[in-house]
Design a protein around this motif. Structure first.
Motif, PDB file in Angstrom:
ATOM      1  N   MET A   6       0.838  -1.176   0.000  1.00  0.00           N
ATOM      2  CA  MET A   6       0.000   0.000   0.000  1.00  0.00           C
ATOM      3  C   MET A   6       0.888   1.245   0.000  1.00  0.00           C
ATOM      4  SD  MET A   6      -2.782   1.171   2.849  1.00  0.00           S
ATOM      5  CE  MET A   6      -4.275   0.496   2.199  1.00  0.00           C
ATOM      6  N   ALA A   7       0.616   2.142  -0.900  1.00  0.00           N
ATOM      7  CA  ALA A   7       1.400   3.368  -1.008  1.00  0.00           C
ATOM      8  C   ALA A   7       1.039   4.337   0.123  1.00  0.00           C
ATOM      9  CB  ALA A   7       1.134   4.027  -2.348  1.00  0.00           C
ATOM     10  N   THR A   8       2.025   5.094   0.554  1.00  0.00           N
ATOM     11  CA  THR A   8       1.751   6.095   1.573  1.00  0.00           C
ATOM     12  C   THR A   8       1.353   7.392   0.894  1.00  0.00           C
ATOM     13  OG1 THR A   8       4.027   6.887   1.645  1.00  0.00           O
ATOM     14  CG2 THR A   8       3.439   5.093   3.156  1.00  0.00           C
ATOM     15  N   PHE A   9       0.653   8.220   1.629  1.00  0.00           N
ATOM     16  CA  PHE A   9       0.306   9.531   1.112  1.00  0.00           C
ATOM     17  C   PHE A   9       0.559  10.550   2.206  1.00  0.00           C
ATOM     18  CE2 PHE A   9      -3.507   8.125   3.197  1.00  0.00           C
ATOM     19  CZ  PHE A   9      -4.056   9.277   3.742  1.00  0.00           C
ATOM     20  N   PRO A  10       0.941  11.762   1.817  1.00  0.00           N
ATOM     21  CA  PRO A  10       1.273  12.766   2.826  1.00  0.00           C
ATOM     22  C   PRO A  10       0.038  13.400   3.439  1.00  0.00           C
ATOM     23  CG  PRO A  10       1.530  13.701   0.648  1.00  0.00           C
ATOM     24  CD  PRO A  10       1.179  12.244   0.459  1.00  0.00           C
ATOM     25  N   ILE A  11       0.150  13.739   4.706  1.00  0.00           N
ATOM     26  CA  ILE A  11      -0.898  14.460   5.421  1.00  0.00           C
ATOM     27  C   ILE A  11      -0.195  15.285   6.497  1.00  0.00           C
ATOM     28  CG2 ILE A  11      -1.332  12.590   7.067  1.00  0.00           C
ATOM     29  CD1 ILE A  11      -4.317  13.346   6.949  1.00  0.00           C
ATOM     30  N   ILE A  60     -21.479   4.502   8.472  1.00  0.00           N
ATOM     31  CA  ILE A  60     -20.551   4.721   9.592  1.00  0.00           C
ATOM     32  C   ILE A  60     -19.409   3.710   9.554  1.00  0.00           C
ATOM     33  CG2 ILE A  60     -20.319   4.562  12.113  1.00  0.00           C
ATOM     34  CD1 ILE A  60     -23.124   5.855  12.269  1.00  0.00           C
ATOM     35  N   GLU A  61     -19.739   2.434   9.372  1.00  0.00           N
ATOM     36  CA  GLU A  61     -18.698   1.401   9.337  1.00  0.00           C
ATOM     37  C   GLU A  61     -17.767   1.607   8.144  1.00  0.00           C
ATOM     38  OE1 GLU A  61     -18.070  -0.608  11.800  1.00  0.00           O
ATOM     39  OE2 GLU A  61     -19.843   0.052  12.885  1.00  0.00           O
ATOM     40  N   GLY A  62     -18.313   2.023   7.007  1.00  0.00           N
ATOM     41  CA  GLY A  62     -17.484   2.303   5.839  1.00  0.00           C
ATOM     42  C   GLY A  62     -16.542   3.475   6.079  1.00  0.00           C
ATOM     43  N   ARG A  63     -17.056   4.517   6.721  1.00  0.00           N
ATOM     44  CA  ARG A  63     -16.218   5.689   7.008  1.00  0.00           C
ATOM     45  C   ARG A  63     -15.132   5.345   8.022  1.00  0.00           C
ATOM     46  NH1 ARG A  63     -13.608   9.855   5.086  1.00  0.00           N
ATOM     47  NH2 ARG A  63     -13.411  11.542   6.568  1.00  0.00           N
ATOM     48  N   ILE A  64     -15.470   4.533   9.025  1.00  0.00           N
ATOM     49  CA  ILE A  64     -14.469   4.100  10.006  1.00  0.00           C
ATOM     50  C   ILE A  64     -13.344   3.338   9.299  1.00  0.00           C
ATOM     51  CG2 ILE A  64     -14.052   2.480  11.916  1.00  0.00           C
ATOM     52  CD1 ILE A  64     -16.780   3.377  13.071  1.00  0.00           C
ATOM     53  N   GLU A 115      -9.439   4.587   9.070  1.00  0.00           N
ATOM     54  CA  GLU A 115      -8.388   3.717   9.592  1.00  0.00           C
ATOM     55  C   GLU A 115      -7.383   3.367   8.499  1.00  0.00           C
ATOM     56  OE1 GLU A 115     -10.694   0.547  11.361  1.00  0.00           O
ATOM     57  OE2 GLU A 115     -10.603   1.500  13.346  1.00  0.00           O
ATOM     58  N   GLY A 116      -7.867   3.112   7.285  1.00  0.00           N
ATOM     59  CA  GLY A 116      -6.983   2.815   6.163  1.00  0.00           C
ATOM     60  C   GLY A 116      -6.102   4.002   5.810  1.00  0.00           C
ATOM     61  N   LYS A 117      -6.700   5.189   5.799  1.00  0.00           N
ATOM     62  CA  LYS A 117      -5.927   6.384   5.486  1.00  0.00           C
ATOM     63  C   LYS A 117      -4.871   6.647   6.554  1.00  0.00           C
ATOM     64  CE  LYS A 117      -9.249   8.780   2.629  1.00  0.00           C
ATOM     65  NZ  LYS A 117     -10.064   9.959   2.426  1.00  0.00           N
ATOM     66  N   LEU A 118      -5.238   6.515   7.804  1.00  0.00           N
ATOM     67  CA  LEU A 118      -4.274   6.775   8.874  1.00  0.00           C
ATOM     68  C   LEU A 118      -3.137   5.754   8.869  1.00  0.00           C
ATOM     69  CD1 LEU A 118      -6.602   7.874  11.813  1.00  0.00           C
ATOM     70  CD2 LEU A 118      -4.985   9.302  10.538  1.00  0.00           C
TER      71      LEU A 118
END
Length: 158
Positions: A1-6, A58-62, A66-69
């Motif tokens: 999985m590629a990282t992305f900046p935040i 809600i479950e999809g957003r969670i 979590e995936g983004k973080l």
């Protein structure tokens, strides 16, 4: 999985939303489903269907947060030392070469972008044109009305 900046601020915002979803929204929707179930026949129960749909959201957003973080590369702009170059997280003061209009943008991640607050997405045409520039450089940006030139007046890491 590629990282992305935040940015650090953006990561904190996502963590706050995740905490709210897990501690407030999820229990509320579970209670709504239980209440709708208690009303009897589920096949004709609009409240049950609405609560289940909301639970899916809600479950999809969670899962999305979590995936983004987990894939995020958190960058604190205050700790950057890019020697005056425009990089991710930098705050840039620009002046339109033709009109003299001045604007200030901070280059941030996709989830943080908010043009009204001067936060532009790293993938936007103007951000891509600015990356690597220094004070005094000019960035040409393809805009819907044609090419616009912006001069970099200042670069800060806040």
């Amino acid at each position: 999985m590629a990282t992305f900046p935040i940015t650090k601020r953006g990561a904190e915002k996502l963590k706050t939303e995740l905490q709210r979803l897990k501690t407030k929204e999820r229990p509320a929707v579970i209670a709504a489903i239980a209440e709708a179930r208690a009303q009897g026949d589920l096949s004709e129960n609009a409240e049950y269907d609405a609560a289940k749909d909301h639970q899916g959201f809600i479950e999809g957003r969670i899962a999305e947060i979590e995936g983004k973080l987990s894939a995020a590369q958190i960058i604190d702009p205050a700790t950057l030392d890019a020697e005056g170059r425009v990089v991710f997280g930098a705050t840039v003061d620009l002046e339109d070469v033709d009109t003299g209009d001045a604007v200030t943008y901070q280059i941030v991640g996709e989830d943080e972008a908010d043009l009204k607050h001067g936060l532009i997405n790293i993938g936007s045409p103007i951000a891509r044109a600015l990356i690597g520039k220094e004070v005094g450089d000019t960035a040409d940006v393809q805009a819907p009305g044609g090419v616009r030139s912006w001069e970099v007046m200042a670069v800060r890491y806040l």
